[in-house]
Design a protein around this motif. Structure first.
Motif, PDB file in Angstrom:
ATOM      1  N   PRO A 250      14.853  19.530  -4.313  1.00  0.00           N
ATOM      2  CA  PRO A 250      13.432  19.729  -4.017  1.00  0.00           C
ATOM      3  C   PRO A 250      12.609  18.447  -4.154  1.00  0.00           C
ATOM      4  O   PRO A 250      11.738  18.171  -3.325  1.00  0.00           O
ATOM      5  CB  PRO A 250      13.011  20.781  -5.052  1.00  0.00           C
ATOM      6  N   ASP A 253      13.461  16.173  -1.146  1.00  0.00           N
ATOM      7  CA  ASP A 253      12.904  16.752   0.080  1.00  0.00           C
ATOM      8  C   ASP A 253      11.382  16.608   0.121  1.00  0.00           C
ATOM      9  O   ASP A 253      10.804  16.299   1.169  1.00  0.00           O
ATOM     10  CB  ASP A 253      13.277  18.231   0.194  1.00  0.00           C
ATOM     11  N   ASP A 254      10.732  16.839  -1.014  1.00  0.00           N
ATOM     12  CA  ASP A 254       9.269  16.713  -1.071  1.00  0.00           C
ATOM     13  C   ASP A 254       8.825  15.299  -0.713  1.00  0.00           C
ATOM     14  O   ASP A 254       7.856  15.111   0.027  1.00  0.00           O
ATOM     15  CB  ASP A 254       8.746  17.083  -2.468  1.00  0.00           C
ATOM     16  N   HIS A 257       9.220  14.611   3.048  1.00  0.00           N
ATOM     17  CA  HIS A 257       8.132  15.206   3.837  1.00  0.00           C
ATOM     18  C   HIS A 257       6.812  14.492   3.592  1.00  0.00           C
ATOM     19  O   HIS A 257       5.995  14.346   4.509  1.00  0.00           O
ATOM     20  CB  HIS A 257       8.023  16.696   3.526  1.00  0.00           C
ATOM     21  N   ARG A 258       6.598  14.009   2.384  1.00  0.00           N
ATOM     22  CA  ARG A 258       5.365  13.268   2.099  1.00  0.00           C
ATOM     23  C   ARG A 258       5.305  11.989   2.943  1.00  0.00           C
ATOM     24  O   ARG A 258       4.271  11.656   3.516  1.00  0.00           O
ATOM     25  CB  ARG A 258       5.285  12.932   0.608  1.00  0.00           C
TER      26      ARG A 258
END
Length: 317
Positions: A250, A253-254, A257-258
């Motif tokens: 997580p 992945d965060d 995407h940021r």
């Protein structure tokens, strides 16, 4: 540099990022990797014997491995009379090739102290001795990228003693933001868990490794054509496949995407992955992203891997 004056000896080993192809490179498929502006600097001074100054902060086991690795390198260079010390500005244990950078930096100093030509191939040969001590059976991509200090498409076919590297030229500046997205598990643990899954479901995992290898080759073509948008898309797809292999988290992945939301053409984890590590984003202009991430207290830096750059710079974007 005067190789007769060991007090003037210095050697730099660049860190590395794998743009495309981590993990699959271990199974004989290509990887696209480039050198960072950050790395390890080794320095040599005259000594009655060949020795390495080992930092006090290292744990007992780390000191033992480092001493054994350096012993292999100094034997390969004929044990010249030089005392080698080093420092680094590379984040450690983040998948950025710190051991490969250290191996290259030390090898450059040892070769110079021995009065030998510190060409990229000579440096890589000595650094390979250290890397085998550090990792057992490394792919070779880390120290090769560091020694060549160029963007390369690297492949070591199954059963081959050494890998082969093809320089990938870019007509455009290839600039990355490198972000630290939390501590990660040891590479050996992450690689070992993947290897067990691959053994259990070989055909399925080999299909994914093969696809990642194709992406690395496609990415190299995109770089040579100056198509950064295509390279970014390949990076995004590669991250999805790494996640499918169970190598993301997580937190990673965060951050991916940021970076995409901040305007990255593509973003992905780099290195072993797992529960943390480094994330890279490809940008036309890295400045705004670095400024914003730094303002938020997130550790990051930018680096140019290839393409036209300001004269006298080493990888700095």
């Amino acid at each position: 540099m005067d190789t007769n004056n060991t007090s003037s000896l210095t050697g730099f080993g660049a860190g590395k990022v794998i743009l495309l192809g981590e993990h699959s490179v271990v199974y004989g498929y290509p990887a696209l990797a480039g050198p960072l502006s950050r790395g390890v600097t080794a320095r040599g001074e005259p000594s009655s014997k060949c020795q390495l100054v080992i930092p006090d902060a290292l744990m007992t086991e780390q000191r033992k491995v480092l001493k054994a690795a350096f012993a292999r390198a100094m034997a390969a260079c004929g044990e010249p009379g030089v005392k080698v010390s080093f420092d680094t500005d590379l984040p450690l244990s983040m998948g950025l090739g710190s051991s490969g950078a250290l191996s290259v930096a030390c090898s450059r100093v040892l070769l110079q102290a021995a009065g030998r030509k510190a060409s990229a191939s000579e440096v890589a040969a000595v650094a390979w001795e250290m890397e085998q001590e550090f990792h057992g059976t490394p792919s070779g991509v880390d120290h090769t990228t560091s020694a060549m200090e160029q963007l390369i498409l690297y492949r070591r076919k199954p059963g081959a003693e050494q890998g082969r590297a093809k320089v990938v030229d870019s007509p455009k500046p290839l600039k990355l933001v490198v972000v630290m997205a939390g501590a990660r598990s040891p590479t050996k643990q992450t690689v070992g868990a993947l290897r067990e899954r691959q053994k259990r479901w070989t055909e399925r995992y080999q299909r994914i490794f093969r696809e990642i290898g194709l992406l690395a080759s496609e990415g190299a073509e995109a770089v040579e054509e100056g198509d950064l948008e295509a390279l970014g898309d390949v990076m995004n797809v590669n991250h999805g496949l790494l996640a499918a292999l169970g190598l993301s988290s997580p937190g990673l992945d965060d951050m991916v995407h940021r970076l995409r939301n901040m305007g990255a053409l593509g973003a992905k984890l780099t290195g072993a992955g797992g529960d943390g590590g480094a994330v890279i984003g490809l940008f036309h202009d890295t400045g705004p992203a670095v400024h914003e991430l730094t303002r938020l207290g997130i550790r990051c830096f930018d680096s140019q891997l290839a393409g036209p750059r300001a004269e006298g710079t080493r990888g700095a974007a």
